[in-house]
Design an enzyme around this catalytic site. Structure first.
Site, PDB file in Angstrom:
ATOM      1  N   CYS A 118       0.842  -1.197   0.000  1.00 39.55           N
ATOM      2  CA  CYS A 118       0.000   0.000   0.000  1.00 39.55           C
ATOM      3  C   CYS A 118       0.875   1.243   0.000  1.00 39.55           C
ATOM      4  O   CYS A 118       1.724   1.388   0.878  1.00 39.55           O
ATOM      5  CB  CYS A 118      -0.914   0.013   1.218  1.00 39.55           C
ATOM      6  SG  CYS A 118      -1.881   1.534   1.298  1.00 39.55           S
ATOM      7  N   CYS A 158      -3.709   1.290   8.931  1.00 41.58           N
ATOM      8  CA  CYS A 158      -3.088  -0.026   9.142  1.00 41.58           C
ATOM      9  C   CYS A 158      -1.835   0.085  10.008  1.00 41.58           C
ATOM     10  O   CYS A 158      -1.109   1.063   9.928  1.00 41.58           O
ATOM     11  CB  CYS A 158      -2.679  -0.648   7.810  1.00 41.58           C
ATOM     12  SG  CYS A 158      -4.067  -1.100   6.761  1.00 41.58           S
ATOM     13  N   TYR A 202     -26.254  -4.786  25.105  1.00 40.16           N
ATOM     14  CA  TYR A 202     -25.510  -4.043  24.072  1.00 40.16           C
ATOM     15  C   TYR A 202     -25.775  -4.713  22.715  1.00 40.16           C
ATOM     16  O   TYR A 202     -24.852  -5.144  22.027  1.00 40.16           O
ATOM     17  CB  TYR A 202     -23.999  -4.035  24.351  1.00 40.16           C
ATOM     18  CG  TYR A 202     -23.597  -3.633  25.748  1.00 40.16           C
ATOM     19  CD1 TYR A 202     -23.405  -2.288  26.070  1.00 40.16           C
ATOM     20  CD2 TYR A 202     -23.387  -4.594  26.736  1.00 40.16           C
ATOM     21  CE1 TYR A 202     -23.019  -1.917  27.355  1.00 40.16           C
ATOM     22  CE2 TYR A 202     -22.997  -4.227  28.021  1.00 40.16           C
ATOM     23  CZ  TYR A 202     -22.804  -2.892  28.325  1.00 40.16           C
ATOM     24  OH  TYR A 202     -22.415  -2.538  29.585  1.00 40.16           O
ATOM     25  N   ASP A 212     -21.881  -7.703  24.945  1.00 39.34           N
ATOM     26  CA  ASP A 212     -21.048  -7.260  23.816  1.00 39.34           C
ATOM     27  C   ASP A 212     -20.848  -5.743  23.904  1.00 39.34           C
ATOM     28  O   ASP A 212     -21.346  -4.996  23.067  1.00 39.34           O
ATOM     29  CB  ASP A 212     -21.731  -7.658  22.495  1.00 39.34           C
ATOM     30  CG  ASP A 212     -20.866  -7.330  21.277  1.00 39.34           C
ATOM     31  OD1 ASP A 212     -19.691  -6.969  21.444  1.00 39.34           O
ATOM     32  OD2 ASP A 212     -21.385  -7.436  20.148  1.00 39.34           O
ATOM     33  N   CYS A 217     -14.356  -6.077  21.705  1.00 40.75           N
ATOM     34  CA  CYS A 217     -13.347  -5.611  20.751  1.00 40.75           C
ATOM     35  C   CYS A 217     -12.148  -5.053  21.494  1.00 40.75           C
ATOM     36  O   CYS A 217     -11.244  -4.490  20.882  1.00 40.75           O
ATOM     37  CB  CYS A 217     -13.943  -4.577  19.803  1.00 40.75           C
ATOM     38  SG  CYS A 217     -14.646  -3.180  20.663  1.00 40.75           S
TER      39      CYS A 217
HETATM   40  N1  SAH Z   1     -24.047  -6.736  19.639  1.00 38.60           N
HETATM   41  C1  SAH Z   1     -24.090  -5.792  18.552  1.00 38.60           C
HETATM   42  C2  SAH Z   1     -23.447  -4.441  18.878  1.00 38.60           C
HETATM   43  C3  SAH Z   1     -22.152  -4.452  19.627  1.00 38.60           C
HETATM   44  S1  SAH Z   1     -21.300  -2.916  19.704  1.00 38.60           S
HETATM   45  C4  SAH Z   1     -23.450  -6.401  17.302  1.00 38.60           C
HETATM   46  O1  SAH Z   1     -22.773  -7.412  17.376  1.00 38.60           O
HETATM   47  O2  SAH Z   1     -23.647  -5.846  16.218  1.00 38.60           O
HETATM   48  C5  SAH Z   1     -21.770  -2.258  21.224  1.00 38.60           C
HETATM   49  C6  SAH Z   1     -23.174  -1.692  21.247  1.00 38.60           C
HETATM   50  O3  SAH Z   1     -23.401  -1.160  22.559  1.00 38.60           O
HETATM   51  C7  SAH Z   1     -23.417  -0.537  20.285  1.00 38.60           C
HETATM   52  O4  SAH Z   1     -24.576  -0.816  19.533  1.00 38.60           O
HETATM   53  C8  SAH Z   1     -23.652   0.675  21.199  1.00 38.60           C
HETATM   54  O5  SAH Z   1     -24.583   1.598  20.670  1.00 38.60           O
HETATM   55  C9  SAH Z   1     -24.189   0.023  22.445  1.00 38.60           C
HETATM   56  N2  SAH Z   1     -24.015   0.742  23.713  1.00 38.60           N
HETATM   57  C10 SAH Z   1     -22.986   1.563  24.073  1.00 38.60           C
HETATM   58  N3  SAH Z   1     -23.160   1.980  25.343  1.00 38.60           N
HETATM   59  C11 SAH Z   1     -24.291   1.393  25.810  1.00 38.60           C
HETATM   60  C12 SAH Z   1     -24.978   1.419  27.057  1.00 38.60           C
HETATM   61  N4  SAH Z   1     -24.515   2.137  28.085  1.00 38.60           N
HETATM   62  N5  SAH Z   1     -26.096   0.701  27.177  1.00 38.60           N
HETATM   63  C13 SAH Z   1     -26.581  -0.041  26.147  1.00 38.60           C
HETATM   64  N6  SAH Z   1     -25.967  -0.107  24.936  1.00 38.60           N
HETATM   65  C14 SAH Z   1     -24.853   0.609  24.771  1.00 38.60           C
END
Ligand code: SAH
Length: 449
Positions: free
Chosen positions: A71, A80, A310, A379, A406
């Site tokens: 790249c 990256c 989440y 999550d 993550c």
């Molecule tokens: N499980 C989903 C999203 C994971 S990312 C997937 O796999 O696609 C984390 C998520 O948590 C995001 O959608 C974000 O908007 C949400 N989030 C962040 N802070 C939060 C909180 N305090 N309470 C509830 N959700 C929250």
């Protein structure tokens, strides 16, 4: 050690933020864009009390992990960190990042399964957010330089589908010929801030979102015609209005310029609608592997109450809905909750309920009402779960918790708290959703003792 001194160094490890590390005179030296086994002449650029930073002055003997970067923007671009080593060695490093986080931060020894690496480490992202700026030759878009807000002009990125760069180029050309000014972060003047593009991995449907400082539909009308005429996969063009002086890309208000406010994709066999504000894993191919691993850990029998905290647009919970009695999802972004509800309906899933709330508050409320989930999926975003959430999770006493994260460091911290409250970490698996960057996902099986 002094600034500008040149020292010989062997790189013995890579930190989770991508720097090579070697020891000189008992002092740790961090050097970016290096590989384990490199013998280097390193120029010291910054000296601190216990460690220092250097840059490669000369490679004496290159590591066997090294490859030629393909790249032209690497390593100046902030996208990256690992285009100079083979993907196999990157995957091994990431497996170790997760292991190190759990053993060092979490003090957890458990079954660390081999990393689920990615067969296609290039062009895997389904979303781009090109920053737009001004140059002597008019508007430009491109990528932020490493650790900065300076835009490096460029369209093609090896992490993005090729069609994204064609679309971005067409848009920037249009703005230059039609007096649509780019937003200037310095003067806070101008209109177009970002070009957001998302494409369904399986559906190939395209969404384009112009992030602007103020509503200006008429100026973009002809551009929408040009785009939809050229790209028949475009199902949604929206304008997001963000008037604030902020690093946050999307503003609160979105208006539809063409088609719908969302695109559809297929995720683990379910049709899912995704609005621009909704979180959607950027690497669909790997995310499906991640969700399958989460389902394997959950070992659902059909009778369970599953709580998906989440939950975003509902993708994980909905992929398990046919294996549980009832699903409850919790998410804080209203558009994502709307998507989750619609996604349940689209797939004729009738045993799912979604709550728009803070995960901790909703979990406490559920615990108070004596809701007893058998399995809880967690999550959270990078900062991890807050203590309210973990307390409520523990008080609901689920048999199993499947944590997806993550950020291995906060996942390890949160798992440690769970292990201090009657839970045991049974399995940890790294999953590489973000090849060529330092980021790595992990999935954890946690059981009640
Ligand atoms: N499980 C989903 C999203 C994971 S990312 C997937 O796999 O696609 C984390 C998520 O948590 C995001 O959608 C974000 O908007 C949400 N989030 C962040 N802070 C939060 C909180 N305090 N309470 C509830 N959700 C929250």
């Amino acid at each position: 050690m002094k600034k500008n001194e040149i020292v010989n160094l062997e790189i013995t490890d890579i930190t989770s933020d991508g720097n090579g590390i070697g020891k000189y005179d008992g002092m740790a030296v961090f050097v970016p864009e290096t590989a384990v086994g490199d013998l280097l002449e390193v120029k010291i650029v910054k000296v601190l009390k216990n460690y220092c930073f250097g840059i490669v002055h000369k490679v004496i003997t290159p590591s066997a992990d090294r490859i030629e970067s393909d790249c032209p923007h690497f390593p100046k671009c902030g996208g990256c960190s690992f285009r100079h080593i083979s993907y196999e060695s990157e995957a091994k490093l990431k497996e170790k990042f997760v292991y190190d986080a759990f053993t060092r931060i979490g003090k957890i020894q458990t079954d660390f399964m081999p990393i689920l690496s990615c067969e296609n480490p290039d062009r895997y992202r389904n979303k781009a957010q090109y920053p737009v700026g001004i140059s002597d030759n008019g508007n430009i878009c491109g990528f932020y330089a490493k650790r900065s807000h300076r835009i490096m002009s460029g369209y093609d990125c090896k992490l993005l589908p090729e069609i994204f760069s064609d679309i971005a180029k067409l848009i920037i050309n249009y703005t230059n010929h039609n007096d649509i000014p780019a937003y200037d972060e310095q003067t806070k003047k101008g209109l177009l801030r970002h070009i957001f593009i998302r494409q369904g991995y399986h559906s190939e449907e395209l969404m384009i979102c112009f992030v602007v400082t103020k509503r200006s539909e008429t100026q973009f009308r002809q551009l929408c015609n040009d785009l939809t005429e050229k790209y028949s996969n475009i199902k949604s063009i929206v304008m997001n209005i963000n008037p604030d002086n902020t690093n946050v890309i999307l503003g609160k208000k979105t208006v539809v310029l063409y088609g719908a406010n969302c695109i559809s994709d297929i995720m683990c066999g379910n049709t899912v609608d995704i609005a621009p504000q909704a979180f959607y894993q950027v690497n669909t191919y790997q995310a499906e592997k991640l969700y399958q691993q989460a389902a394997e850990f959950a070992q659902l029998s059909g009778n369970e109450l599953l709580l998906d905290l989440y939950c975003g647009a509902g993708t994980i919970g909905l992929s398990m809905a046919d294996k549980v009695n009832k699903l409850i999802g919790v998410e804080i972004i209203p558009q994502a909750v709307e998507n989750a509800q619609k996604n349940a309906a689209l797939n004729k899933i009738e045993n799912a309920e979604f709550i728009c709330a803070d995960a901790g508050k909703a979990a406490q409320e559920l615990a108070k009402n004596n809701t007893k989930p058998d399995v809880i999926v967690l999550d959270p975003p990078r900062k991890g779960c807050d203590t309210n959430t973990l307390d409520a999770v523990v008080s609901m006493n689920p048999k199993k918790i499947v944590m997806i994260s993550c950020n291995p460091a906060t996942a390890a911290r949160d798992c440690k708290i769970l292990t201090e409250n009657g839970y045991i970490v049974e399995k940890v698996r790294a999953v590489d959703l973000f090849p060529r960057t330092t980021h790595v996902e992990c999935v954890v099986l946690i059981s009640c003792m």
